[in-house]
Write a protein that holds these residues in place. Structure first.
Motif, PDB file in Angstrom:
ATOM      1  N   THR A 290     -52.387  49.722  57.763  1.00 34.57           N
ATOM      2  CA  THR A 290     -52.751  50.214  56.771  1.00 34.57           C
ATOM      3  C   THR A 290     -51.584  50.778  55.838  1.00 34.57           C
ATOM      4  OG1 THR A 290     -54.557  51.346  57.834  1.00 34.57           O
ATOM      5  CG2 THR A 290     -53.927  52.252  55.656  1.00 34.57           C
TER       6      THR A 290
ATOM      7  N   PHE B 249     -60.168  42.839  59.651  1.00 33.70           N
ATOM      8  CA  PHE B 249     -60.854  43.920  60.489  1.00 33.70           C
ATOM      9  C   PHE B 249     -61.508  43.334  61.680  1.00 33.70           C
ATOM     10  CE2 PHE B 249     -63.910  47.009  61.149  1.00 33.70           C
ATOM     11  CZ  PHE B 249     -63.431  48.188  61.362  1.00 33.70           C
TER      12      PHE B 249
ATOM     13  N   CYS C 128     -63.106  49.779  67.114  1.00 34.65           N
ATOM     14  CA  CYS C 128     -62.990  49.843  65.466  1.00 34.65           C
ATOM     15  C   CYS C 128     -62.527  51.307  65.434  1.00 34.65           C
ATOM     16  CB  CYS C 128     -64.362  49.639  64.964  1.00 34.65           C
ATOM     17  SG  CYS C 128     -65.615  50.581  65.333  1.00 34.65           S
ATOM     18  N   PRO C 129     -61.973  51.753  64.049  1.00 30.44           N
ATOM     19  CA  PRO C 129     -61.387  53.110  64.026  1.00 30.44           C
ATOM     20  C   PRO C 129     -62.108  54.283  64.798  1.00 30.44           C
ATOM     21  CG  PRO C 129     -61.427  51.750  61.910  1.00 30.44           C
ATOM     22  CD  PRO C 129     -62.346  51.045  62.848  1.00 30.44           C
TER      23      PRO C 129
ATOM     24  N   ALA D 113     -53.096  50.093  63.784  1.00 36.30           N
ATOM     25  CA  ALA D 113     -54.159  50.465  62.703  1.00 36.30           C
ATOM     26  C   ALA D 113     -53.059  51.106  61.557  1.00 36.30           C
ATOM     27  CB  ALA D 113     -55.154  51.023  63.136  1.00 36.30           C
TER      28      ALA D 113
ATOM     29  N   GLY E 106     -59.098  42.221  64.497  1.00 31.44           N
ATOM     30  CA  GLY E 106     -58.422  43.298  64.938  1.00 31.44           C
ATOM     31  C   GLY E 106     -59.334  43.797  65.995  1.00 31.44           C
ATOM     32  N   TRP E 107     -60.749  44.146  65.557  1.00 35.20           N
ATOM     33  CA  TRP E 107     -61.899  44.775  66.197  1.00 35.20           C
ATOM     34  C   TRP E 107     -62.077  43.915  67.544  1.00 35.20           C
ATOM     35  CZ3 TRP E 107     -67.487  45.624  64.275  1.00 35.20           C
ATOM     36  CH2 TRP E 107     -68.255  46.307  65.121  1.00 35.20           C
TER      37      TRP E 107
END
Length: 137
Positions: free
Chosen positions: A125, A89, A99-100, A121, A92-93
């Motif tokens: 998932t 995570f 972030c999401p 993302a 990716g961030w």
């Protein structure tokens, strides 16, 4: 009309994220390079408010909108999966600069390249959902 409160909460969340500069790629890069306290302050505030909210929910035995008691499940004590998942995570961030939550706020601001990040993302998932039974848990 039932969903209106969630739409309003999303709008307020987006405004707060934008005004606090939490959606800024530069602020996120500063955080990962340990050049600024700004994002750590935002994250620390969110964690503190979350802890306070959970404490109050438990203390006053609050119920959800349907009248059911809110119950918190204990986390699994196997810390390896949290380290691995958190690292993925975080990478990716750091690579995307979002972030999401801020991904969607950035799209709302017109940064349509974030749609690629959102697709990635969602794809990640979905892939996890497909292979999770084969992973060591």
């Amino acid at each position: 009309m039932k969903g209106l409160k969630f739409i309003l909460a999303g709008i307020v969340f987006g405004i707060i994220m934008a005004k606090s500069e939490a959606i800024s790629w530069y602020r996120i890069q500063e955080m990962f390079r340990f050049q600024s306290f700004h994002m750590y302050g935002i994250i620390g505030t969110a964690v503190t408010l979350g802890v306070l909210a959970v404490f109050l929910i438990k203390k006053f035995r609050l119920r959800d909108t349907e009248g059911n008691p809110i119950v918190f499940q204990d986390k699994d004590k196997n810390w390896k999966k949290y380290i691995i998942g958190g690292t993925i995570f975080g990478l990716g961030w750091a690579l995307t600069g979002a972030c999401p939550g801020p991904m969607f706020v950035n799209v709302g601001y017109g940064y349509f390249a974030m749609l690629i990040v959102i697709a990635g993302a969602l794809g990640g998932t979905y892939l996890y959902g497909v292979i999770k039974d084969k992973l060591p848990h």
